[in-house]
Scaffold this active site. Sequence first.
Site, PDB file in Angstrom:
ATOM      1  N   GLY A 239       0.813  -1.207   0.000  1.00  0.00           N
ATOM      2  CA  GLY A 239       0.000   0.000   0.000  1.00  0.00           C
ATOM      3  C   GLY A 239       0.842   1.250   0.000  1.00  0.00           C
ATOM      4  N   PRO A 240       0.199   2.391  -0.237  1.00  0.00           N
ATOM      5  CA  PRO A 240       0.945   3.653  -0.302  1.00  0.00           C
ATOM      6  C   PRO A 240       1.572   4.029   1.047  1.00  0.00           C
ATOM      7  CG  PRO A 240      -1.381   3.970  -0.861  1.00  0.00           C
ATOM      8  CD  PRO A 240      -1.238   2.570  -0.423  1.00  0.00           C
ATOM      9  N   PRO A 241       2.566   4.909   1.037  1.00  0.00           N
ATOM     10  CA  PRO A 241       3.226   5.306   2.284  1.00  0.00           C
ATOM     11  C   PRO A 241       2.241   5.961   3.248  1.00  0.00           C
ATOM     12  CG  PRO A 241       4.425   6.146   0.374  1.00  0.00           C
ATOM     13  CD  PRO A 241       3.149   5.573  -0.132  1.00  0.00           C
ATOM     14  N   THR A 243      -0.024   4.584   5.244  1.00  0.00           N
ATOM     15  CA  THR A 243      -1.345   4.004   5.451  1.00  0.00           C
ATOM     16  C   THR A 243      -1.390   3.081   6.652  1.00  0.00           C
ATOM     17  OG1 THR A 243      -0.720   2.393   3.791  1.00  0.00           O
ATOM     18  CG2 THR A 243      -2.186   4.154   3.094  1.00  0.00           C
ATOM     19  N   THR A 246       3.505  -0.337   8.815  1.00  0.00           N
ATOM     20  CA  THR A 246       4.372  -0.596   9.957  1.00  0.00           C
ATOM     21  C   THR A 246       3.537  -0.792  11.216  1.00  0.00           C
ATOM     22  OG1 THR A 246       5.967   0.856   8.904  1.00  0.00           O
ATOM     23  CG2 THR A 246       6.393   0.246  11.173  1.00  0.00           C
ATOM     24  N   HIS A 460     -10.589  34.734 -10.075  1.00  0.00           N
ATOM     25  CA  HIS A 460     -10.145  33.405 -10.486  1.00  0.00           C
ATOM     26  C   HIS A 460     -10.818  32.333  -9.615  1.00  0.00           C
ATOM     27  CE1 HIS A 460      -6.854  30.578 -11.863  1.00  0.00           C
ATOM     28  NE2 HIS A 460      -7.294  29.963 -10.780  1.00  0.00           N
ATOM     29  N   GLU A 461     -10.742  32.518  -8.315  1.00  0.00           N
ATOM     30  CA  GLU A 461     -11.294  31.501  -7.412  1.00  0.00           C
ATOM     31  C   GLU A 461     -12.817  31.422  -7.523  1.00  0.00           C
ATOM     32  OE1 GLU A 461      -9.516  29.324  -6.118  1.00  0.00           O
ATOM     33  OE2 GLU A 461      -7.586  30.314  -6.415  1.00  0.00           O
ATOM     34  N   HIS A 464     -13.784  29.340 -10.434  1.00  0.00           N
ATOM     35  CA  HIS A 464     -13.812  27.901 -10.115  1.00  0.00           C
ATOM     36  C   HIS A 464     -15.113  27.550  -9.397  1.00  0.00           C
ATOM     37  CE1 HIS A 464      -9.748  26.918 -11.232  1.00  0.00           C
ATOM     38  NE2 HIS A 464      -9.174  27.685 -10.307  1.00  0.00           N
ATOM     39  N   ASP A 537      -3.891  24.639 -12.346  1.00  0.00           N
ATOM     40  CA  ASP A 537      -5.164  24.186 -12.917  1.00  0.00           C
ATOM     41  C   ASP A 537      -4.924  23.520 -14.262  1.00  0.00           C
ATOM     42  OD1 ASP A 537      -6.287  25.510 -10.790  1.00  0.00           O
ATOM     43  OD2 ASP A 537      -6.677  27.343 -11.939  1.00  0.00           O
TER      44      ASP A 537
HETATM   45  P1  ADP Z   1       3.490   3.038   6.544  1.00  0.00           P
HETATM   46  O1  ADP Z   1       4.358   2.047   7.219  1.00  0.00           O
HETATM   47  O2  ADP Z   1       2.356   2.437   5.777  1.00  0.00           O
HETATM   48  O3  ADP Z   1       4.234   4.027   5.700  1.00  0.00           O
HETATM   49  P2  ADP Z   1       3.032   3.828   9.235  1.00  0.00           P
HETATM   50  O4  ADP Z   1       2.495   2.569   9.785  1.00  0.00           O
HETATM   51  O5  ADP Z   1       4.440   4.130   9.538  1.00  0.00           O
HETATM   52  O6  ADP Z   1       2.777   3.920   7.680  1.00  0.00           O
HETATM   53  O7  ADP Z   1       2.099   5.010   9.730  1.00  0.00           O
HETATM   54  C1  ADP Z   1       2.605   6.197  10.234  1.00  0.00           C
HETATM   55  C2  ADP Z   1       1.711   6.749  11.309  1.00  0.00           C
HETATM   56  O8  ADP Z   1       0.455   7.132  10.778  1.00  0.00           O
HETATM   57  C3  ADP Z   1       1.379   5.746  12.377  1.00  0.00           C
HETATM   58  O9  ADP Z   1       2.346   5.762  13.367  1.00  0.00           O
HETATM   59  C4  ADP Z   1       0.034   6.207  12.886  1.00  0.00           C
HETATM   60  O10 ADP Z   1       0.169   7.213  13.856  1.00  0.00           O
HETATM   61  C5  ADP Z   1      -0.598   6.812  11.678  1.00  0.00           C
HETATM   62  N1  ADP Z   1      -1.492   5.857  11.008  1.00  0.00           N
HETATM   63  C6  ADP Z   1      -1.352   5.394   9.759  1.00  0.00           C
HETATM   64  N2  ADP Z   1      -2.353   4.556   9.436  1.00  0.00           N
HETATM   65  C7  ADP Z   1      -3.144   4.482  10.529  1.00  0.00           C
HETATM   66  C8  ADP Z   1      -4.349   3.764  10.840  1.00  0.00           C
HETATM   67  N3  ADP Z   1      -4.932   2.961   9.930  1.00  0.00           N
HETATM   68  N4  ADP Z   1      -4.891   3.918  12.054  1.00  0.00           N
HETATM   69  C9  ADP Z   1      -4.317   4.729  12.953  1.00  0.00           C
HETATM   70  N5  ADP Z   1      -3.175   5.423  12.741  1.00  0.00           N
HETATM   71  C10 ADP Z   1      -2.602   5.321  11.538  1.00  0.00           C
HETATM   72 ZN    ZN Z   2      -7.161  28.052 -10.104  1.00  0.00          ZN
HETATM   73 MG    MG Z   3       6.440   2.247   7.317  1.00  0.00          MG
END
Ligand code: ADP
Ligand code: ZN
Ligand code: MG
Length: 637
Positions: A239-241, A243, A246, A460-461, A464, A537
């Site tokens: 998954g993306p960073p 999320t 860890t 401008h805003e 939009h 934009d």
């Molecule tokens: P990843 O490893 O996917 O890059 P981390 O697990 O390091 O992300 O997440 C970083 C911080 O973001 C966590 O320490 C937590 O505080 C918060 N976080 C991320 N996802 C969640 C979640 N699903 N629920 C609660 N806290 C989250």
């Molecule tokens: Zn604009």
């Molecule tokens: Mg991580």
Amino acid sequence: MEPNQPKRNAGGPVENKPNLFNFLIIGVVITFALNIFMSSLAAGSKTQIEYGQFIQLVENGAVKQVQIGEEQIALTLKGESDENVVRNILRLDDVATTKLPSFSNGNQVFYTGRVEDPLLTNRLLQHEVAFFRPIVQSNPILSFISSWVFPLLIFYVLYSFIMRKFAGNFGAGLGGMMNVGKSKAKFYDMEKNTGVTFNDVAGQDEAKESLIELVDFLQNPDKYRKIGAKQPKGALLVGPPGTGKTLLAKAVAGEAKVPFFSLSGSEFVEMFVGVGASRVRDLFAQAAKHSPCIIFIDEIDAIGKSRDNQMGSNDEREQTLNQLLSEMDGFDSSKSILILAATNRPEILDKALLRPGRFDRRVIVDKPDLSGREAILAVHGKKVTLGDNVDMKEISRSTSGATGADLANMVNEAALRAVRMGRAEVLQEDLMEAVEVVIAGKEKKDRILNPKEKRMVAFHEVGHALASALQKSAQPVTKITIVPRTMGALGYTMNVPEEERYLMTKSELLARITTLLAGRAAEEIEFSEESTGASNDIEQATKLARSIVTQYGMSDKFGMMGLESPSSQYLDGRPVFTASDVSSAGVDEEISRIIRECHETALSLLRENRAKLTEIAEYLVTHESINGTQFMELLKP
Ligand code: ADP
Ligand code: ZN
Ligand code: MG
């Protein structure tokens, strides 16, 4: 909550480094003893005399023999020489006589400093003094020590000194190179108990579900062994960073109450050949001692990159990967070691890593949806004191696309703002401001727009906002502001979807492009001028138009032909164009046509509502920001 550096090495074996200090002490003692020994060999009981006195002694025939050294001349007196003459020459009556207990003893030795004296040889011959240069007797033990032991000792001392210096500067870097296979313990973290549970991870219900089973494997291995089921060895969190990958891995360890070994894949791939593989070996050896346990490899793509797609292959990485593969095969599942790995680029992983028996389970940890965001906000909201007016639902609605890490950051920013404002609790306005800070960068106090710029940004805003409000398929406006932000925008219009959307129709996409282009359209209508404020934009609109043609198959010219394939979808990678150059030119034509048509739509929409455009824009110039309700009020005829 990432493990930080100083904690590293926690679980490693204690290193058995020879102590430099001890070595220095021993060296000094040995040198000292040797010096005393050697000087006592060389020095008898000698008395120094002047060179003139020496010559006089020779001329008076009182000298028996002379040793001519490099610096000194040592002389032995004749036993039978006239004591009074000698006493006279040496002026011994002035000095304490006790210094010469019985100089008539033939062994009594005097010495004098050597002086440039060409006549010396002649004089000695004339008075029949025996003279010679002493031959330095070499002691075999001494010469061995001086030619072998000392240099080695000095070398060792220098070496350990340099090692210390470098170890201080580059961490394990150079040390790792010089002690290949020796200092293997510095690259991972071990936590006996992570203290994280599934309750700390919100909004990742599917991911949690598939991990709960793994917790059970670790806790009740016998249940599975009895029936003959093999425990899965690894799972890959994708998954993306930010999320919560860890966090989830830690939660699995926390739930199962087992030790948690964690390391980062990029730390494996260091410059020093051979270390990566031996580190993997060491890690698994340690883990086996602590089983049941979890090994967590973050950024596994750094080692697990497919082995055949590189031009210059990286030997170190391949060796490390091979070692990892063989270790994963090597330990039998009765040991209850679970390997979790995280990556945001699963597509580049080596197939061998993903085959059954290795990371055969894949757990998707995606960006949270509306309810997921609300749950995450609730988890992090508990850590701060919230005021009564806080509505997390509203916050989660305006944070579409934010990850768990973003949301955690927002709550913290809000708390910081509350403190800055001198409040004891976090209010809704703090949270809303924090959302803007995280989304659009901090409010920039020092950038001041001049009145003309301010009006231009306001039109401008509002352009939009109006385009968005006047089109059926567009999203409602929640906020318009012309307070400049650090992230480059001079103002912005926030649209919030009423509900989470997973699909978009073609008309919605076109409405979105029209909304994006309406900013510039408003400038053209009001000022007959174009400003640089529309660059972002334009970029977004073009990207959308491009996807319509190349990925969504919605153009008349190409129909459903796929022209681009996405790459690293979890890292917002650029799509790769897969069709021919001729098509490429055609795509550009299509994009330009879509943009032009949407621009026309925006222009005519705003022209039809010119009065409203001016009214709301002037209001914005004076008030600087308008929220969604105010905007709807103003829009009413
Ligand atoms: P990843 O490893 O996917 O890059 P981390 O697990 O390091 O992300 O997440 C970083 C911080 O973001 C966590 O320490 C937590 O505080 C918060 N976080 C991320 N996802 C969640 C979640 N699903 N629920 C609660 N806290 C989250
Ligand atoms: Zn604009
Ligand atoms: Mg991580």
